[in-house]
Structures are given as structure tokens and as C-alpha cells.
Write an enzyme that holds these catalytic residues in place. Structure first.
Site, PDB file in Angstrom:
ATOM      1  CG  HIS A 114      -0.275  -0.094   2.730  1.00 40.39           C
ATOM      2  ND1 HIS A 114       0.135   0.800   3.336  1.00 40.39           N
ATOM      3  CD2 HIS A 114      -0.145  -1.326   3.456  1.00 40.39           C
ATOM      4  CE1 HIS A 114       0.994   0.443   4.358  1.00 40.39           C
ATOM      5  NE2 HIS A 114       0.480  -0.801   4.282  1.00 40.39           N
TER       6      HIS A 114
HETATM    7  P1  TYD Z   1      -1.866  -2.544   7.494  1.00 45.49           P
HETATM    8  O1  TYD Z   1      -1.235  -1.266   7.514  1.00 45.49           O
HETATM    9  O2  TYD Z   1      -2.356  -3.169   5.935  1.00 45.49           O
HETATM   10  O3  TYD Z   1      -0.445  -3.515   7.654  1.00 45.49           O
HETATM   11  P2  TYD Z   1       0.836  -3.965   6.956  1.00 45.49           P
HETATM   12  O4  TYD Z   1       1.219  -2.499   5.944  1.00 45.49           O
HETATM   13  O5  TYD Z   1       1.751  -4.013   8.018  1.00 45.49           O
HETATM   14  O6  TYD Z   1       0.790  -5.194   6.239  1.00 45.49           O
HETATM   15  O7  TYD Z   1      -2.440  -3.022   8.495  1.00 45.49           O
HETATM   16  C1  TYD Z   1      -3.125  -4.330   8.657  1.00 45.49           C
HETATM   17  C2  TYD Z   1      -4.449  -4.498   9.623  1.00 45.49           C
HETATM   18  O8  TYD Z   1      -4.068  -3.602  10.923  1.00 45.49           O
HETATM   19  C3  TYD Z   1      -5.533  -3.525   8.981  1.00 45.49           C
HETATM   20  O9  TYD Z   1      -6.742  -4.027   9.053  1.00 45.49           O
HETATM   21  C4  TYD Z   1      -5.409  -2.341   9.656  1.00 45.49           C
HETATM   22  C5  TYD Z   1      -4.950  -2.415  10.853  1.00 45.49           C
HETATM   23  N1  TYD Z   1      -4.186  -1.640  11.710  1.00 45.49           N
HETATM   24  C6  TYD Z   1      -4.707  -0.524  12.570  1.00 45.49           C
HETATM   25  O10 TYD Z   1      -6.053  -1.028  13.088  1.00 45.49           O
HETATM   26  N2  TYD Z   1      -4.145   0.406  13.124  1.00 45.49           N
HETATM   27  C7  TYD Z   1      -2.780   0.495  12.699  1.00 45.49           C
HETATM   28  O11 TYD Z   1      -2.205   1.613  13.260  1.00 45.49           O
HETATM   29  C8  TYD Z   1      -2.259  -0.071  11.606  1.00 45.49           C
HETATM   30  C9  TYD Z   1      -0.908   0.115  11.183  1.00 45.49           C
HETATM   31  C10 TYD Z   1      -3.016  -1.174  11.043  1.00 45.49           C
END
Ligand code: TYD
Length: 150
Positions: free
Chosen positions: A65
């Protein structure tokens, strides 16, 4: 990547050129070393949130992302992993393996993370609270926005 400071080659374009490896302060001590990060001193944003990735299974990939506004500092607190940065024009793969290096990633940079070592922990310091509307999770949508200069 082995050096303390990373700067992309001069032909870099757009947002990836603002990403850089920051060599954080180190207080070496026979009792164990200490590193710290201060907003405005070592990173160009105020820290509103911290989160960390841990218990990462072998072969896992994270990220996938970009953010419209969010800025982050990404640190391999333990172990190592790779980050692929992509601003819609070019890509860089970086290897993070030191707890005193922080990778600053600004807005509008697509990132993917893989090659996590066993037991690795990734700490992220972020400039805003969690906001799903700040994400681009679709690469084509990100690419269109990046190329029209969002
Ligand atoms: P995501 O940002 O997609 O994780 P990564 O980039 O590490 O693969 O987030 C994964 C899940 O966690 C998504 O459902 C959103 C949630 N999340 C939160 O609730 N709070 C946060 O601060 C973060 C970073 C993610």
C-alpha cells in the site's frame, strides 16, 4: 545496503527521492546499547503513533500500500527484512538489518516488505493516527494518482 546514509541516485523522480536511511544516535555501553529518536531532530515529523510487526511467519509479505499523507520511520528493531519502495516511476529494494538505522518513507510511496528473518521485529513510527482513508491499497489506483502528481 551497507552504508549509514542512503540517497537515491540523482535521476530519481517524485516522492522516492525524499526517502532516506537515517543513521540514528547510538549510545554504546557495555551494559547494552541505546538508540533514541526525537521528532524534529532526527525525523521531519511529529510522532503520533507507533506500531510494530512481530511473530512474522517465514515467507510472509507485508505492506502492499501507499499513503496519501502519512510519513513513517521504519526500523528493524530485531532481525532483518527487505522493503521495496516504488513511487510510480522507479523502485528501490532496501535491506534493513540494524536497530540504529531508520528508513524514512514519505507520502505517495508504495511499499512492500518481505524476506523477514526468523524472530524479526519491525517498528514503525508514524506521523498520524491510523486512518484507513489515507491508504491506497490498489496499485493501479496509486499509480494513476502518483503519475498525475497527487
Ligand atoms: P496494514 O497497514 O495493512 O499492515 P501492513 O502494512 O503492515 O501489512 O494493517 C493491517 C491491519 O491492521 C489493517 O486491518 C488495519 C489495521 N491497523 C490498525 O488498526 N491500526 C494501525 O495503526 C495499523 C498500522 C493497522
Amino acid at each position: 545496503m551497507n552504508t549509514g546514509v542512503w540517497s537515491p541516485s540523482s535521476d530519481s523522480l517524485k516522492h522516492i527521492e525524499r526517502c532516506r536511511m537515517i543513521d540514528l544516535p547510538r549510545i554504546n555501553d557495555p551494559r547494552g546499547n541505546l538508540t533514541f529518536v526525537e521528532s524534529g531532530e532526527h525525523i521531519p515529523f511529529g510522532i503520533e503513533r507507533a506500531y510494530y510487526l512481530y511473530d512474522i511467519p517465514g515467507g510472509a509479505e507485508r505492506g502492499g500500500h501507499a499513503h496519501k499523507e502519512l510519513e513513517q520511520l521504519i526500523i528493524a528493531i530485531s532481525g532483518s527484512f527487505d522493503i521495496i519502495l516504488d513511487d510510480g516511476y522507479r523502485q528501490e529494494r532496501l535491506h534493513l538489518n540494524r536497530s540504529y538505522y531508520g528508513l524514512y518513507v514519505g507520502n505517495m510511496v508504495w511499499r512492500e516488505m518481505d524476506n523477514f528473518s526468523s524472530g524479526s521485529v519491525c517498528l514503525v513510527l508514524a506521523s498520524t493516527l491510523y486512518d484507513e482513508s489515507d491508504y491506497y491499497r490498489d496499485y493501479d489506483e496509486f499509480l494513476q494518482a502518483a503519475r498525475r502528481g497527487a
